[in-house]
Write an enzyme that holds these catalytic residues in place. Structure first.
Site, PDB file in Angstrom:
ATOM      1  N   HIS A  31      35.297  35.699  33.244  1.00  0.00           N
ATOM      2  CA  HIS A  31      35.723  34.724  34.215  1.00  0.00           C
ATOM      3  C   HIS A  31      37.217  34.598  33.966  1.00  0.00           C
ATOM      4  O   HIS A  31      37.824  33.182  34.121  1.00  0.00           O
ATOM      5  CB  HIS A  31      35.116  33.200  33.749  1.00  0.00           C
ATOM      6  CG  HIS A  31      33.748  33.322  33.902  1.00  0.00           C
ATOM      7  ND1 HIS A  31      32.737  33.895  33.372  1.00  0.00           N
ATOM      8  CD2 HIS A  31      32.957  32.544  35.003  1.00  0.00           C
ATOM      9  CE1 HIS A  31      31.338  33.914  33.967  1.00  0.00           C
ATOM     10  NE2 HIS A  31      31.653  32.831  34.855  1.00  0.00           N
ATOM     11  N   GLN A  74      33.394  33.067  44.193  1.00  0.00           N
ATOM     12  CA  GLN A  74      33.578  32.171  43.023  1.00  0.00           C
ATOM     13  C   GLN A  74      34.596  32.118  41.910  1.00  0.00           C
ATOM     14  O   GLN A  74      35.311  31.314  41.505  1.00  0.00           O
ATOM     15  CB  GLN A  74      32.191  31.541  42.506  1.00  0.00           C
ATOM     16  CG  GLN A  74      32.194  30.192  42.019  1.00  0.00           C
ATOM     17  CD  GLN A  74      30.731  29.874  41.652  1.00  0.00           C
ATOM     18  OE1 GLN A  74      30.103  30.380  40.991  1.00  0.00           O
ATOM     19  NE2 GLN A  74      30.172  29.102  42.488  1.00  0.00           N
ATOM     20  N   PHE A  75      34.601  33.471  41.546  1.00  0.00           N
ATOM     21  CA  PHE A  75      35.495  34.183  40.626  1.00  0.00           C
ATOM     22  C   PHE A  75      35.860  35.394  40.834  1.00  0.00           C
ATOM     23  O   PHE A  75      35.075  36.054  41.149  1.00  0.00           O
ATOM     24  CB  PHE A  75      35.139  33.871  39.007  1.00  0.00           C
ATOM     25  CG  PHE A  75      34.757  32.667  38.257  1.00  0.00           C
ATOM     26  CD1 PHE A  75      35.747  32.090  37.568  1.00  0.00           C
ATOM     27  CD2 PHE A  75      33.543  31.718  38.686  1.00  0.00           C
ATOM     28  CE1 PHE A  75      35.553  30.732  37.025  1.00  0.00           C
ATOM     29  CE2 PHE A  75      33.656  30.704  38.273  1.00  0.00           C
ATOM     30  CZ  PHE A  75      34.413  29.992  37.424  1.00  0.00           C
ATOM     31  N   GLU A 125      29.464  30.690  47.762  1.00  0.00           N
ATOM     32  CA  GLU A 125      28.472  30.198  46.783  1.00  0.00           C
ATOM     33  C   GLU A 125      28.868  28.791  46.457  1.00  0.00           C
ATOM     34  O   GLU A 125      30.248  28.619  45.934  1.00  0.00           O
ATOM     35  CB  GLU A 125      28.400  31.062  45.621  1.00  0.00           C
ATOM     36  CG  GLU A 125      27.839  32.329  45.896  1.00  0.00           C
ATOM     37  CD  GLU A 125      28.407  33.678  44.765  1.00  0.00           C
ATOM     38  OE1 GLU A 125      28.710  33.222  44.069  1.00  0.00           O
ATOM     39  OE2 GLU A 125      27.978  34.664  45.157  1.00  0.00           O
ATOM     40  N   TYR A 138      33.645  37.974  39.868  1.00  0.00           N
ATOM     41  CA  TYR A 138      32.609  38.524  40.690  1.00  0.00           C
ATOM     42  C   TYR A 138      32.607  39.215  42.095  1.00  0.00           C
ATOM     43  O   TYR A 138      31.799  39.538  42.610  1.00  0.00           O
ATOM     44  CB  TYR A 138      31.919  37.096  41.297  1.00  0.00           C
ATOM     45  CG  TYR A 138      31.504  36.088  40.268  1.00  0.00           C
ATOM     46  CD1 TYR A 138      31.715  36.246  38.841  1.00  0.00           C
ATOM     47  CD2 TYR A 138      30.985  34.783  40.535  1.00  0.00           C
ATOM     48  CE1 TYR A 138      31.253  35.231  37.716  1.00  0.00           C
ATOM     49  CE2 TYR A 138      30.708  33.738  39.502  1.00  0.00           C
ATOM     50  CZ  TYR A 138      30.875  33.964  38.258  1.00  0.00           C
ATOM     51  OH  TYR A 138      30.756  33.022  37.284  1.00  0.00           O
ATOM     52  N   ILE A 139      33.785  39.787  42.240  1.00  0.00           N
ATOM     53  CA  ILE A 139      34.114  40.197  43.715  1.00  0.00           C
ATOM     54  C   ILE A 139      33.675  41.854  43.652  1.00  0.00           C
ATOM     55  O   ILE A 139      33.360  42.403  44.502  1.00  0.00           O
ATOM     56  CB  ILE A 139      35.734  40.192  43.746  1.00  0.00           C
ATOM     57  CG1 ILE A 139      36.105  40.184  45.265  1.00  0.00           C
ATOM     58  CG2 ILE A 139      36.533  41.266  43.290  1.00  0.00           C
ATOM     59  CD1 ILE A 139      37.213  39.905  45.563  1.00  0.00           C
ATOM     60  N   PRO A 167      31.012  43.507  43.387  1.00  0.00           N
ATOM     61  CA  PRO A 167      29.646  43.905  44.031  1.00  0.00           C
ATOM     62  C   PRO A 167      30.140  43.816  45.474  1.00  0.00           C
ATOM     63  O   PRO A 167      29.559  44.605  46.237  1.00  0.00           O
ATOM     64  CB  PRO A 167      28.835  42.715  44.055  1.00  0.00           C
ATOM     65  CG  PRO A 167      28.922  42.553  42.665  1.00  0.00           C
ATOM     66  CD  PRO A 167      30.493  42.206  42.417  1.00  0.00           C
ATOM     67  N   SER A 202      25.238  36.529  46.496  1.00  0.00           N
ATOM     68  CA  SER A 202      25.223  37.961  47.103  1.00  0.00           C
ATOM     69  C   SER A 202      26.531  38.443  47.492  1.00  0.00           C
ATOM     70  O   SER A 202      26.771  38.404  48.571  1.00  0.00           O
ATOM     71  CB  SER A 202      24.193  38.128  48.237  1.00  0.00           C
ATOM     72  OG  SER A 202      23.024  37.398  47.850  1.00  0.00           O
ATOM     73  N   GLU A 203      27.530  38.743  46.611  1.00  0.00           N
ATOM     74  CA  GLU A 203      28.833  39.007  46.969  1.00  0.00           C
ATOM     75  C   GLU A 203      29.101  40.067  48.082  1.00  0.00           C
ATOM     76  O   GLU A 203      29.795  40.119  48.985  1.00  0.00           O
ATOM     77  CB  GLU A 203      29.659  39.255  45.883  1.00  0.00           C
ATOM     78  CG  GLU A 203      30.054  38.017  44.900  1.00  0.00           C
ATOM     79  CD  GLU A 203      28.723  37.667  44.057  1.00  0.00           C
ATOM     80  OE1 GLU A 203      27.742  38.505  43.776  1.00  0.00           O
ATOM     81  OE2 GLU A 203      28.789  36.685  43.208  1.00  0.00           O
TER      82      GLU A 203
END
Lengths: 338, 380
Positions: free
Chosen positions: A130, A83-84, A30, A87-88, A90, A60-61
């Site tokens: 985050h 990105q973070f 992303e 967010y991993i 999914p 769309s992870e």
């Protein structure tokens, strides 16, 4: 030849070097292409290598990691950025069920040589979505490697090694120290990397092997096991308190350099483990078990763990949550008694 | 549509779906095998879009339009102040401003029944809270991480809630709130309280897989939910056309037989009228609607985003020609509402925002003991 770099510059350089050497390396994620990454880790790479090799993905992870696994199985060497680390999740299904097991269930015919880069850890007021340190979720999964650098020199060498590695690697980058080492003194200005010895980064290609820890400081009194940001924090507290600690930067959690740990604890007889992640089921628990198994008769006092609290990462009270100088200092006092 | 269409909480059961509707709509395999699927002739895919096209703008009274204006000005001044406090270091971490998008939350939520219909959104959440009448003081105090904040300072800008107002957050993970919205809608239906859920997400979040799992379930079970894509043109730094194969987001429900509506999100009256159309459909027990609100954020994605992925002219053009607040103001003046009446509102809002900022700056940080509260029911 070498030059001073920040973590971000070193990571960018590692990506540049591997892309230059191997046309199979592709970068995806992303905002990594046109924008150059929210932390600028991929800045300039799309311009240099084109949109086919450095490209933006939708948010769309699950899809990003799944697609990367397929690319890897067909001979590419994808380096997706999440990105973070927060967010991993999914993408967890793809990492756990596909990436980690492709080699095993195809009896070695297919591999998943992807390197998932992701900024992790707190210290930037990110709050609960985050700031997380989810490394223990990945070390728990057989078939994944987990790497966490603590300085520019290692970041570049480890990332090149990770990309070249034929197994899936989770490469967590401590975002608090992207632009300067952090000793836990949150109320003082950020110290730049260029004053730190480990910001001297060789030009071009080199690797830091996965599975090899580094003794940051030799000492006799206590062994300190840490990784990422906490290497700097723990080291600074030991210096402040005048404790003759042996500080070990694990660098990779899986594979783990148990030999270096064992040799050190046998010498010191005391072991303190520091990480930012929550305590229960954290990687410190695994380290503690291993030290007990390998060094039981050498231990003079119980192992100390200094960790994040078993709570979500708060927005406010961040520095109370962060396992900084106070908690590390208290643990050092306890472990240094007798 | 009559202005009195806005439902009231007084007798929520009056607009409730048939009792036990949820149980009945859980698919019965034998029925599915024996009866043909609803054919395309009866599938009202574009019916709402057409209904809205026939009657674009809400026929607001002067008092209503003044109220919309006031709410939009409140959001804008609040966000400007938040930006200032961020610059002063009083707000840390992540802060996503709603400036430019005000007409969306105000237009849509003015058609909802506050405290009865539920609202859920992503991380750019300040505007939705203000539009739902939540006190600016406790929102601002949450931004500054103070104990008096609505989540006691532990949530921060992206993670705020109010059960009293049926505002269900405030979610920092892109797209994750959409599924939760369907759960809220399921509960509305199950409890037969006549409420609907409005679930907001962005053009970026629209590419998350779980959004489509949710669409399918919501349509399958005819849940009372309005999905709202706030399309502000950019998923952080990625322009819509670079991240989405189908850039007309209102069409994305088609595969799930969810009717879609494209709406000009820069005109509060168009937004409100679209909400009327959508809500009539959803409250009628027909299942979900997917609204695409075309809007624009004037500021960067977050405070640390210099927004170099778009031109200054593009932003200026939106500000000059499509600003929702200026548009409402001109309309008020045209109707003969006095400039003084508008100025009075501006003045009142400035005071209100200044008070919120004072409160947020002067309240103490949460007590240290708060670190361990609300992790589980028990303390440990």
């Amino acid at each position: 030849m070498s030059r001073r770099m920040t973590m971000i510059e070193a990571i960018n350089d590692a990506l540049d070097v591997t892309m230059g050497r191997d046309p199979a390396v592709v970068i995806m994620g992303e905002d990594v292409g046109y924008f150059g990454g929210v932390f600028r880790a991929t800045a300039g790479l799309q311009k240099k290598y084109g949109k086919t090799r450095v490209f933006d993905t939708p948010i769309s992870e699950c899809g990003i990691i799944g697609v990367a696994v397929g690319m890897g199985a067909y001979g590419l060497r994808p380096v997706p950025e999440i990105q973070f680390a927060d967010y991993i999740y999914p993408g967890l299904d793809q990492l756990v069920s596909e990436a980690a097991r492709l080699r095993y269930r195809s009896a070695g015919e297919f591999i998943a040589p992807l390197t998932v880069r992701s900024p992790f850890g707190g210290g930037i007021f990110g709050g609960q979505t985050h700031s997380q340190s989810p490394e223990a979720l990945f070390t728990h999964v057989a078939g994944l490697k987990t790497v966490i650098p603590s300085n520019p020199h290692d970041a570049k060498g480890l990332l090149i090694a990770a990309i070249e590695d034929n197994d899936p690697v989770i490469f967590f980058e401590p975002k608090r120290i992207y632009n300067g080492p952090f000793t836990g003194a949150y109320d003082r200005p950020v110290e730049p990397w260029n004053k730190h010895a480990d910001s001297e980064v060789p030009e071009g290609y080199y690797t830091v092997p996965l599975g090899k820890a580094r003794v940051v400081r030799e000492g006799e009194a206590v062994t300190v096991l840490a990784y990422g940001t906490m290497v700097h924090v723990a080291h600074a507290v030991c210096l402040d308190k005048g404790v003759d600690a042996e500080v070990i930067d694990l660098r990779t959690l899986v594979p783990l350099d148990i030999e270096t740990i064992r040799a050190s604890v046998r010498k010191t007889g005391r072991c303190m483990i520091v990480h930012e992640a929550t305590r229960t089921g954290g990687f410190g628990a695994e380290l503690s078990a291993l030290v007990q198994e390998h060094c039981f008769y050498d231990l003079e006092v119980p192992i100390e763990r200094v960790t994040g609290f078993d709570t979500p990462y708060p927005h406010s009270l961040e520095w109370a949550y962060f396992p900084g100088a106070v908690r590390i200092g208290e643990a050092l006092d306890r472990i240094s008694k007798d | 549509m009559a202005k009195s269409a806005r439902p009231r909480a007084a007798n929520p059961r009056s607009s409730a779906p048939k009792p036990a509707a949820v149980a009945a709509s859980v698919p019965d395999v034998s029925a599915a095998l024996s009866s043909p699927v609803e054919d395309d002739a009866t599938f009202a895919l574009r019916s709402l879009q057409q209904a809205h096209a026939n009657n674009k703008r809400y026929d607001a009274s002067d008092a209503e339009l003044l109220k919309f204006y006031e709410q939009m000005v409140l959001i804008r001044r609040f966000e400007e102040k938040a930006g200032q406090l961020y610059g002063l270091g009083l707000i840390g971490g992540f802060c996503h401003l709603y400036i430019g998008q005000e007409a969306v939350a105000v237009g849509l939520q003015s058609a909802l029944n506050e405290g009865h219909d539920s609202v859920i959104t992503g991380y750019r959440d300040h505007g939705h809270m203000l539009a739902y009448g939540i006190d600016p003081k406790v929102i601002m105090a949450e931004l500054t991480g103070r104990g008096a904040g609505i989540s006691r300072g532990k949530g921060g800008s992206m993670h705020m809630f109010s059960t009293e107002h049926k505002f269900y957050g405030g979610h920092g993970i892109v797209g994750a709130q959409v599924s939760l919205g369907a759960g809220l809608a399921f509960a509305h239906k199950y409890r037969e309280d006549g409420g609907v859920c409005m679930a907001y997400f962005g053009d970026g979040a629209a590419n998350q897989g779980q959004v489509y799992e949710t669409f399918n379930m919501a349509a399958l079970w005819k849940l009372p939910i309005v999905f709202v894509v706030e399309n502000n043109g950019y998923a952080m730094g990625t322009a819509v056309k670079r991240g989405s194969a189908e850039t007309h987001f209102y069409r994305r429900g088609t595969a799930f037989r969810i009717p879609g509506m494209p709406v000009n999100g820069m005109d509060v009256l168009e937004v409100r009228q679209a909400a009327e159309v959508a809500l009539e459909y959803v409250r009628g027990g027909n299942g979900p609607v997917l609204m695409e609100l075309n809007t624009y954020r004037y500021r960067g994605h977050s405070m640390s985003d210099p927004a170099k992925y778009r031109s200054r002219e593009e932003v200026q053009e939106m500000r000059d020609k499509h600003d929702p607040i200026e548009g409402a103001k001109q309309e008020l003046l045209k109707r003969g509402v006095s400039e003084d009446a508008i100025k009075d509102i501006d003045k009142k809002i400035r005071q209100q925002v200044a008070q919120a900022a004072d409160f947020a700056e002067s309240s103490p940080e949460p007590d240290m003991a708060e670190l361990y509260t609300d992790v589980l029911v028990e303390t440990y």
